[in-house]
Design a protein around this motif. Structure first.
Motif, PDB file in Angstrom:
ATOM      1  N   UNK A  83      37.245  40.759  32.918  1.00 14.19           N
ATOM      2  CA  UNK A  83      36.346  41.078  31.824  1.00 14.19           C
ATOM      3  C   UNK A  83      35.786  39.769  31.273  1.00 14.19           C
ATOM      4  N   UNK A  84      34.495  39.691  30.997  1.00 12.64           N
ATOM      5  CA  UNK A  84      33.964  38.455  30.428  1.00 12.64           C
ATOM      6  C   UNK A  84      34.725  38.083  29.147  1.00 12.64           C
ATOM      7  N   UNK A  85      35.071  36.807  28.974  1.00 11.81           N
ATOM      8  CA  UNK A  85      35.865  36.397  27.810  1.00 11.81           C
ATOM      9  C   UNK A  85      35.274  36.839  26.477  1.00 11.81           C
ATOM     10  N   UNK A  86      33.940  36.790  26.353  1.00 10.09           N
ATOM     11  CA  UNK A  86      33.332  37.185  25.071  1.00 10.09           C
ATOM     12  C   UNK A  86      33.556  38.664  24.771  1.00 10.09           C
ATOM     13  N   UNK A  87      33.688  39.499  25.809  1.00 12.62           N
ATOM     14  CA  UNK A  87      33.973  40.922  25.604  1.00 12.62           C
ATOM     15  C   UNK A  87      35.428  41.096  25.163  1.00 12.62           C
ATOM     16  N   UNK A  88      36.352  40.410  25.826  1.00 19.14           N
ATOM     17  CA  UNK A  88      37.770  40.495  25.449  1.00 19.14           C
ATOM     18  C   UNK A  88      37.981  39.989  24.016  1.00 19.14           C
ATOM     19  N   UNK A  89      37.230  38.967  23.622  1.00 14.53           N
ATOM     20  CA  UNK A  89      37.331  38.448  22.251  1.00 14.53           C
ATOM     21  C   UNK A  89      36.790  39.484  21.267  1.00 14.53           C
ATOM     22  N   UNK A  90      35.626  40.070  21.587  1.00  8.11           N
ATOM     23  CA  UNK A  90      35.024  41.081  20.707  1.00  8.11           C
ATOM     24  C   UNK A  90      35.940  42.300  20.555  1.00  8.11           C
ATOM     25  N   UNK A  91      36.651  42.667  21.618  1.00 11.20           N
ATOM     26  CA  UNK A  91      37.601  43.786  21.558  1.00 11.20           C
ATOM     27  C   UNK A  91      38.905  43.397  20.867  1.00 11.20           C
ATOM     28  N   UNK A  92      39.046  42.147  20.517  1.00  7.90           N
ATOM     29  CA  UNK A  92      40.253  41.540  19.931  1.00  7.90           C
ATOM     30  C   UNK A  92      41.457  41.632  20.866  1.00  7.90           C
ATOM     31  N   UNK A  93      41.188  41.643  22.174  1.00  7.45           N
ATOM     32  CA  UNK A  93      42.257  41.625  23.163  1.00  7.45           C
ATOM     33  C   UNK A  93      42.750  40.213  23.392  1.00  7.45           C
ATOM     34  N   UNK A  94      41.937  39.248  23.049  1.00  5.73           N
ATOM     35  CA  UNK A  94      42.352  37.848  23.111  1.00  5.73           C
ATOM     36  C   UNK A  94      41.565  37.090  22.060  1.00  5.73           C
ATOM     37  N   UNK A  95      42.139  35.970  21.605  1.00  3.10           N
ATOM     38  CA  UNK A  95      41.465  35.155  20.618  1.00  3.10           C
ATOM     39  C   UNK A  95      40.565  34.138  21.285  1.00  3.10           C
ATOM     40  N   UNK A  96      39.639  33.597  20.506  1.00  6.09           N
ATOM     41  CA  UNK A  96      38.799  32.543  21.074  1.00  6.09           C
ATOM     42  C   UNK A  96      39.658  31.348  21.464  1.00  6.09           C
ATOM     43  N   UNK A  97      39.359  30.780  22.588  1.00  6.73           N
ATOM     44  CA  UNK A  97      40.121  29.632  23.077  1.00  6.73           C
ATOM     45  C   UNK A  97      39.284  28.386  22.840  1.00  6.73           C
ATOM     46  N   UNK A  98      39.899  27.419  22.201  1.00  9.48           N
ATOM     47  CA  UNK A  98      39.209  26.169  21.947  1.00  9.48           C
ATOM     48  C   UNK A  98      39.959  25.044  22.636  1.00  9.48           C
ATOM     49  N   UNK A  99      39.212  24.051  23.051  1.00 16.00           N
ATOM     50  CA  UNK A  99      39.836  22.893  23.684  1.00 16.00           C
ATOM     51  C   UNK A  99      40.704  22.175  22.658  1.00 16.00           C
ATOM     52  N   UNK A 100      41.837  21.618  23.078  1.00 18.86           N
ATOM     53  CA  UNK A 100      42.679  20.876  22.134  1.00 18.86           C
ATOM     54  C   UNK A 100      41.940  19.635  21.649  1.00 18.86           C
ATOM     55  N   UNK A 101      42.279  19.160  20.451  1.00 16.26           N
ATOM     56  CA  UNK A 101      41.607  17.959  19.948  1.00 16.26           C
ATOM     57  C   UNK A 101      41.883  16.766  20.855  1.00 16.26           C
ATOM     58  N   UNK A 102      40.901  15.920  20.988  1.00 17.49           N
ATOM     59  CA  UNK A 102      41.038  14.745  21.844  1.00 17.49           C
ATOM     60  C   UNK A 102      41.868  13.691  21.138  1.00 17.49           C
ATOM     61  N   UNK A 103      42.717  13.036  21.901  1.00 17.60           N
ATOM     62  CA  UNK A 103      43.508  11.907  21.391  1.00 17.60           C
ATOM     63  C   UNK A 103      42.916  10.638  21.972  1.00 17.60           C
ATOM     64  N   UNK A 104      43.113   9.551  21.264  1.00 13.27           N
ATOM     65  CA  UNK A 104      42.652   8.303  21.829  1.00 13.27           C
ATOM     66  C   UNK A 104      43.557   7.950  22.999  1.00 13.27           C
ATOM     67  N   UNK A 105      42.981   7.333  24.000  1.00  8.66           N
ATOM     68  CA  UNK A 105      43.739   6.968  25.208  1.00  8.66           C
ATOM     69  C   UNK A 105      44.604   5.748  24.942  1.00  8.66           C
ATOM     70  N   UNK A 106      45.755   5.765  25.555  1.00  5.63           N
ATOM     71  CA  UNK A 106      46.622   4.586  25.464  1.00  5.63           C
ATOM     72  C   UNK A 106      46.144   3.534  26.441  1.00  5.63           C
ATOM     73  N   UNK A 107      46.335   2.320  26.081  1.00  2.00           N
ATOM     74  CA  UNK A 107      45.944   1.210  26.953  1.00  2.00           C
ATOM     75  C   UNK A 107      47.180   0.632  27.612  1.00  2.00           C
ATOM     76  N   UNK A 108      46.974  -0.002  28.729  1.00  2.61           N
ATOM     77  CA  UNK A 108      48.075  -0.679  29.400  1.00  2.61           C
ATOM     78  C   UNK A 108      48.651  -1.729  28.446  1.00  2.61           C
ATOM     79  N   UNK A 109      49.940  -1.838  28.400  1.00  2.00           N
ATOM     80  CA  UNK A 109      50.581  -2.792  27.502  1.00  2.00           C
ATOM     81  C   UNK A 109      51.100  -2.129  26.232  1.00  2.00           C
ATOM     82  N   UNK A 110      50.934  -0.799  26.115  1.00  2.00           N
ATOM     83  CA  UNK A 110      51.529  -0.087  24.998  1.00  2.00           C
ATOM     84  C   UNK A 110      50.653   0.047  23.769  1.00  2.00           C
ATOM     85  N   UNK A 111      49.410  -0.362  23.780  1.00  2.00           N
ATOM     86  CA  UNK A 111      48.544  -0.233  22.576  1.00  2.00           C
ATOM     87  C   UNK A 111      47.826   1.060  22.599  1.00  2.00           C
TER      88      UNK A 111
END
Length: 96
Positions: A68-96
């Motif tokens: 089923x298209x995700x927008x239909x499943x969301x409209x039927x409240x069979x699943x919630x909207x899925x959002x990408x997790x917040x981005x974290x800053x990348x770690x650099x070599x050397x532990x920073x």
């Protein structure tokens, strides 16, 4: 709708707002939402003796159309909207 079950009149009323040439599909299984083609409308009697109308899926292998298209499943409240997790800053070599 005043009863917990949709009636033929309710269905006709809801469908009357749609373009008559639009295909009808059935959304099934909230835990694994799939789309199916409808093939038949059957009238029968349930275990209480009440007349009931069944919308039946086709018997051919292409009757189940896939997910089923995700927008239909969301409209039927069979699943919630899925959002990408917040981005974290990348770690650099050397532990920073």
């Amino acid at each position: 709708m005043t009863s917990p079950e949709m009636t033929v009149a309710d269905l006709i009323d809801l469908l009357s707002a749609c373009d008559p040439s639009t295909p009808v599909r059935q959304a099934m299984n909230p835990l694994f939402p799939m789309a199916h083609r409808l093939e038949r409308v059957l009238q029968s009697v349930d275990e209480t003796g009440r007349t009931v109308v069944y919308l039946a899926e086709g018997r051919d292998k292409d009757a189940q159309l896939g997910y089923l298209p995700p927008e239909v499943a969301i409209e039927l409240t069979w699943q919630g909207p899925v959002q990408a997790p917040p981005r974290r800053s990348r770690r650099r070599a050397g532990g920073n």
